[in-house]
Design an enzyme around this catalytic site. Structure first.
Site, PDB file in Angstrom:
ATOM      1  N   LYS A 243       1.785  -7.202  -9.485  1.00  0.00           N
ATOM      2  CA  LYS A 243       3.122  -7.658  -9.003  1.00  0.00           C
ATOM      3  C   LYS A 243       3.774  -8.801 -10.071  1.00  0.00           C
ATOM      4  O   LYS A 243       2.952  -9.660 -10.601  1.00  0.00           O
ATOM      5  CB  LYS A 243       3.080  -8.332  -7.735  1.00  0.00           C
ATOM      6  CG  LYS A 243       3.262  -7.519  -6.568  1.00  0.00           C
ATOM      7  CD  LYS A 243       3.149  -8.842  -5.247  1.00  0.00           C
ATOM      8  CE  LYS A 243       2.979  -8.081  -3.946  1.00  0.00           C
ATOM      9  NZ  LYS A 243       4.090  -6.904  -3.619  1.00  0.00           N
ATOM     10  N   ASP A 313      -0.521  -1.725  -5.184  1.00  0.00           N
ATOM     11  CA  ASP A 313       0.210  -2.445  -4.445  1.00  0.00           C
ATOM     12  C   ASP A 313       0.736  -1.974  -3.386  1.00  0.00           C
ATOM     13  O   ASP A 313       1.407  -2.792  -2.296  1.00  0.00           O
ATOM     14  CB  ASP A 313       1.403  -3.120  -5.422  1.00  0.00           C
ATOM     15  CG  ASP A 313       2.107  -4.353  -4.912  1.00  0.00           C
ATOM     16  OD1 ASP A 313       1.687  -4.909  -4.142  1.00  0.00           O
ATOM     17  OD2 ASP A 313       3.443  -4.729  -5.571  1.00  0.00           O
ATOM     18  N   ARG A 317      -0.979  -0.385   3.930  1.00  0.00           N
ATOM     19  CA  ARG A 317      -1.311   0.727   4.677  1.00  0.00           C
ATOM     20  C   ARG A 317      -2.677   1.320   4.572  1.00  0.00           C
ATOM     21  O   ARG A 317      -3.020   1.957   5.227  1.00  0.00           O
ATOM     22  CB  ARG A 317      -0.076   2.042   4.205  1.00  0.00           C
ATOM     23  CG  ARG A 317      -0.252   2.401   2.833  1.00  0.00           C
ATOM     24  CD  ARG A 317       0.906   3.086   2.224  1.00  0.00           C
ATOM     25  NE  ARG A 317       1.910   2.071   1.839  1.00  0.00           N
ATOM     26  CZ  ARG A 317       3.040   2.453   1.603  1.00  0.00           C
ATOM     27  NH1 ARG A 317       3.520   3.671   1.325  1.00  0.00           N
ATOM     28  NH2 ARG A 317       4.066   1.423   1.206  1.00  0.00           N
TER      29      ARG A 317
HETATM   30  N1  BES Z   1       3.073  -7.107   0.774  1.00  0.00           N
HETATM   31  C1  BES Z   1       3.840  -6.083   0.116  1.00  0.00           C
HETATM   32  C2  BES Z   1       5.350  -5.977   0.897  1.00  0.00           C
HETATM   33  C3  BES Z   1       6.134  -7.130   0.864  1.00  0.00           C
HETATM   34  C4  BES Z   1       6.685  -7.640  -0.290  1.00  0.00           C
HETATM   35  C5  BES Z   1       6.462  -7.612   1.941  1.00  0.00           C
HETATM   36  C6  BES Z   1       7.652  -8.623  -0.021  1.00  0.00           C
HETATM   37  C7  BES Z   1       7.245  -8.504   2.186  1.00  0.00           C
HETATM   38  C8  BES Z   1       7.878  -9.141   1.102  1.00  0.00           C
HETATM   39  C9  BES Z   1       3.351  -4.943  -0.104  1.00  0.00           C
HETATM   40  O1  BES Z   1       1.977  -4.885  -0.092  1.00  0.00           O
HETATM   41  C10 BES Z   1       3.900  -4.171  -1.224  1.00  0.00           C
HETATM   42  O2  BES Z   1       3.646  -4.556  -2.212  1.00  0.00           O
HETATM   43  N2  BES Z   1       4.457  -2.941  -0.897  1.00  0.00           N
HETATM   44  C11 BES Z   1       5.122  -2.294  -2.046  1.00  0.00           C
HETATM   45  C12 BES Z   1       5.074  -0.871  -1.970  1.00  0.00           C
HETATM   46  C13 BES Z   1       5.178   0.064  -2.990  1.00  0.00           C
HETATM   47  C14 BES Z   1       4.346  -0.168  -4.202  1.00  0.00           C
HETATM   48  C15 BES Z   1       5.378   1.477  -2.466  1.00  0.00           C
HETATM   49  C16 BES Z   1       6.685  -2.638  -2.019  1.00  0.00           C
HETATM   50  O3  BES Z   1       7.323  -2.887  -0.894  1.00  0.00           O
HETATM   51  O4  BES Z   1       7.219  -2.832  -3.207  1.00  0.00           O
HETATM   52 ZN    ZN Z   2       0.749  -6.398   0.681  1.00  0.00          ZN
HETATM   53 MN    MN Z   3       0.957  -5.117  -2.108  1.00  0.00          MN
END
Ligand code: BES
Ligand code: ZN
Ligand code: MN
Length: 464
Positions: A243, A313, A317
């Site tokens: 990230k 990331d 899931r």
């Molecule tokens: N933990 C994050 C989602 C998240 C980010 C929740 C910011 C609340 C605030 C999750 O693990 C993630 O990184 N999701 C990605 C998925 C994508 C790579 C398909 C996202 O939402 O960008």
């Molecule tokens: Zn996450």
């Molecule tokens: Mn993530």
């Protein structure tokens, strides 16, 4: 860190709090003794929502407090304002003049007061509220106090930074919660995850110092089986598809789903609901190391489905999939998953609404009604079948991160549904778990979402 908040016991004298409707302001002022009306007018008291006016007694003490109820529109815009205003009064014992509170939501008032007692003071002293409130008559004191204790647990867990809230600490927290209520905790950790067939929890968590684990708690002897599954990613760096710094900054809260189901479990067990509770938390840190799982890897989940990793990331899931597969094996009457799963959910509904997915119309209706009753806003999102194709990559059964990111919260939910297929009633919440700025009874930081709505809906959904 506070673990609970209480109302004061009735008995000794307390300063009356009079709620004032803007429409009835003149009549209230006309009914006040001596110079009090002049004082209130001189202070410009207009009975706007949460506005307070402290009136002196003849001896110069605090004799009475006026608190504005504001307009109905104002009350719709902001929750918990009156309770928070009470918590902000000068040190002393207060009680509600109940004749002035006939049209007031006393549960919201009481919760607003209790929630306002929260301070995250583990790393720095914080000034506490010194106002005490005698429990208004007509509220269920034990219930509101149980809800506050659950909410405080959620907030404490989320607020604690990852160095003190890794998978080890999350397990300790779950063990102490279980010990409090006579629940039983078991864990599967490290390479045992492979032996006992939780390959995706292992893959996501194996790069971290604290070993990945699946933490389970069982409680209750009789009644329907309720299974709660919470995402316990104690820190989410994004893994090798790292990230950017700005997005990583808040990722101590990526165990917000686990924190929220533990808070809800605390409420359920304190209130002694007649059900069997099964709580599952896959606890990992999504970290970076030579042993980390990689983009392009194809993992095999507990239920045999293969998953192509297109972005490490999208880890939530993955760990949830193994946990949901296990949970489904016990054929629960209701299974609820809570996770800080996608940024897309934030884009869709913002930080304040908790989006949820279910195929069960009855559950959706009951949950929506409960949410409105208890001021814990939720919003139903669609399990849109035509998007199933988006999570099918071709060379494996499933894609963890469909390219383009269209409908990101929906595709994540569809992914999870593939692991809950045997369960007739499945609800998934894609929560935020964070309050971005101080608001009444909701200080900046970790926050529970959806738990109070679920608690209120349970009797109808499970026929308790
Ligand atoms: N933990 C994050 C989602 C998240 C980010 C929740 C910011 C609340 C605030 C999750 O693990 C993630 O990184 N999701 C990605 C998925 C994508 C790579 C398909 C996202 O939402 O960008
Ligand atoms: Zn996450
Ligand atoms: Mn993530």
């Amino acid at each position: 860190m506070p673990s609970d908040a209480k109302f004061a016991l009735p008995g000794s004298p307390a300063t009356p709090i009079q709620l004032v409707d803007p429409n009835g302001l003149e009549a209230v002022l006309a009914g006040l003794d001596g110079s009090a009306a002049t004082w209130a007018r001189g202070n410009g008291f207009s009975a706007s929502l949460g506005e307070t006016c402290v009136l002196p007694s003849l001896e110069g003490k605090i004799g009475r407090v006026l608190i504005g109820r504001g307009s109905e529109a104002a009350r719709r815009r902001k929750r918990f304002v009156i309770g928070a205003a009470i918590a902000g009064l000068p040190e002393g014992r207060y009680e509600l003049d109940q004749s002035s509170a006939e049209d007031t939501d006393l549960d919201q008032l009481g919760l607003g007061f209790l929630f306002s007692q929260y301070r995250f003071d583990r790393y720095r002293d914080q000034s506490a509220s010194k106002a005490q409130l005698v429990a208004p008559s007509g509220i269920d004191v034990a219930r509101l106090e149980a809800i506050a204790a659950g909410e405080f647990l959620t907030r404490n867990l989320i607020n604690t930074p990852a160095q003190d809230m890794g998978p080890d600490h999350l397990e300790t927290a779950m063990r102490s919660l279980a010990a409090q209520h006579g629940g039983k905790v078991t864990t599967v950790e490290g390479d045992d995850l492979l032996v006992q067939n939780f390959p995706m929890i292992h893959a996501v968590g194996r790069a971290a110092k604290q070993v990945p684990r699946l933490i389970e708690m069982n409680w209750g002897e009789s009644g329907p089986l309720l299974c709660l599954v919470g995402k316990g990613v104690c820190f989410d760096t994004g893994g090798l598809n790292l990230k950017p710094g700005a997005s990583m900054g808040l990722m101590k809260k990526d165990m917000g789903g686990a924190a929220t189901v533990l808070g809800l479990a605390h409420m359920i067990m304190s209130l002694g609901l007649n059900l069997r509770l099964h709580v599952l938390v896959p606890a990992v840190e999504n970290s970076v190391d030579g042993s980390a799982f990689r983009p392009g890897d194809i993992l095999t989940a507990r239920n045999g489905k293969t998953v192509e990793i297109n972005n490490t990331d999208a880890e939530g899931r993955l760990v949830l999939a193994d946990a949901l597969a296990l949970a489904s094996e016990a054929k629960p009457d209701l299974m609820i998953c809570m996770a800080t799963l996608t940024g897309a959910a934030r884009v869709a509904v913002g930080p304040d609404l908790a989006p949820f997915y279910t195929d069960d119309e009855g559950c959706a209706k009951t949950l929506g009604d409960a949410a409105a009753r208890v001021n814990d806003p939720v919003w139903r999102m669609p399990f849109h079948d035509p998007y199933e194709a988006m999570i099918e990559p071709g060379i494996a059964d499933l894609d963890n991160a469909p390219s383009g990111g269209m409908a990101g919260s929906i595709t994540a939910a569809l992914f999870l549904r593939r692991f809950a297929s045997e369960v007739p009633r499945f609800i998934h919440f894609d929560i935020y778990g964070w309050q971005r700025a101080n608001a009444p009874a909701r200080p900046k930081g970790g926050i529970g979402q959806g738990a109070r709505a679920i608690l209120d809906a349970l009797p109808e959904v499970l026929d308790l």
